[in-house]
Design a protein around this motif. Structure first.
Motif, PDB file in Angstrom:
ATOM      1  N   LYS A   9     -25.257  -1.828 -28.560  1.00 13.81           N
ATOM      2  CA  LYS A   9     -24.467  -1.141 -29.586  1.00 13.81           C
ATOM      3  C   LYS A   9     -25.333  -0.482 -30.647  1.00 13.81           C
ATOM      4  N   CYS A  10     -26.556  -0.924 -30.795  1.00 11.58           N
ATOM      5  CA  CYS A  10     -27.444  -0.390 -31.829  1.00 11.58           C
ATOM      6  C   CYS A  10     -27.756   1.071 -31.541  1.00 11.58           C
ATOM      7  N   CYS A  16     -29.973  -0.906 -41.446  1.00 10.74           N
ATOM      8  CA  CYS A  16     -30.089  -2.352 -41.691  1.00 10.74           C
ATOM      9  C   CYS A  16     -31.510  -2.730 -42.115  1.00 10.74           C
ATOM     10  N   ARG A  17     -32.472  -2.048 -41.557  1.00 10.23           N
ATOM     11  CA  ARG A  17     -33.866  -2.391 -41.865  1.00 10.23           C
ATOM     12  C   ARG A  17     -34.227  -2.071 -43.312  1.00 10.23           C
ATOM     13  N   GLN A  18     -33.489  -1.113 -43.893  1.00  9.29           N
ATOM     14  CA  GLN A  18     -33.780  -0.727 -45.273  1.00  9.29           C
ATOM     15  C   GLN A  18     -33.236  -1.714 -46.294  1.00  9.29           C
ATOM     16  N   TYR A  26     -37.014  -5.306 -37.699  1.00  9.82           N
ATOM     17  CA  TYR A  26     -38.053  -4.380 -37.244  1.00  9.82           C
ATOM     18  C   TYR A  26     -37.477  -3.429 -36.206  1.00  9.82           C
ATOM     19  N   SER A  27     -38.197  -2.340 -35.997  1.00 13.67           N
ATOM     20  CA  SER A  27     -37.812  -1.357 -34.999  1.00 13.67           C
ATOM     21  C   SER A  27     -38.608  -1.588 -33.718  1.00 13.67           C
ATOM     22  N   PHE A  34     -34.532  -5.228 -34.125  1.00 13.72           N
ATOM     23  CA  PHE A  34     -34.535  -6.628 -33.705  1.00 13.72           C
ATOM     24  C   PHE A  34     -34.961  -7.472 -34.896  1.00 13.72           C
ATOM     25  N   ILE A  35     -34.558  -8.734 -34.869  1.00 18.09           N
ATOM     26  CA  ILE A  35     -34.947  -9.642 -35.949  1.00 18.09           C
ATOM     27  C   ILE A  35     -36.152 -10.436 -35.482  1.00 18.09           C
ATOM     28  N   LYS A  36     -37.182 -10.365 -36.298  1.00 19.55           N
ATOM     29  CA  LYS A  36     -38.452 -10.960 -35.879  1.00 19.55           C
ATOM     30  C   LYS A  36     -38.504 -12.461 -36.152  1.00 19.55           C
TER      31      LYS A  36
END
Ligand code: SF4
Ligand code: SF4
Length: 104
Positions: A9-10, A16-18, A26-27, A34-36
């Motif tokens: 869906k992304c 969101c990263r901002q 992270y990209s 993705f969440i690291k």
């Protein structure tokens, strides 16, 4: 508590990263998020509110529904819908008028 990001869906918009105050998002090579460090997420829901594609789900703790319940949001003008999906797949919607958020 933490979030899960649905890669399908992304749309790689990057919003969101901002907003993550912990810089946990992270990209990947395709610009998708993705969440690291998921264990470091303290559940502020900033990223959930920013994602307009239902790609981020927030897992509710046992004290807030639990049993695999998730939460995502949908914005319509000044209205913010908080959509809770319980462990049976049933939805409950809480709607907040943001223009009155600071009214007491
Ligand atoms: S806001 Fe949603 S769609 Fe945009 S990058 Fe983040 S997860 Fe993907
Ligand atoms: S819920 Fe808050 S802390 Fe957790 S990843 Fe999203 S923006 Fe970052």
């Amino acid at each position: 508590m933490s979030i899960a990001i649905d890669r399908e869906k992304c749309t790689a918009c990057g919003l969101c990263r901002q907003v993550c105050p912990g810089s946990l998002l992270y990209s990947d090579g395709q610009g998708k998020t993705f969440i690291k460090y998921p264990k470091d997420c303290w559940g502020c829901t900033s990223c959930v509110k920013e994602c307009h594609f239902k790609a981020i789900k927030y897992f509710l703790g046992a004290d807030m529904g639990g049993k695999g319940s998730t939460l995502y949001t949908k914005e319509e003008g000044n209205l913010m819908h908080w959509i809770i999906v319980d462990f049976e797949g049933k939805e409950k919607i809480i709607t907040i008028d943001k223009s009155k958020a600071n009214a007491y």
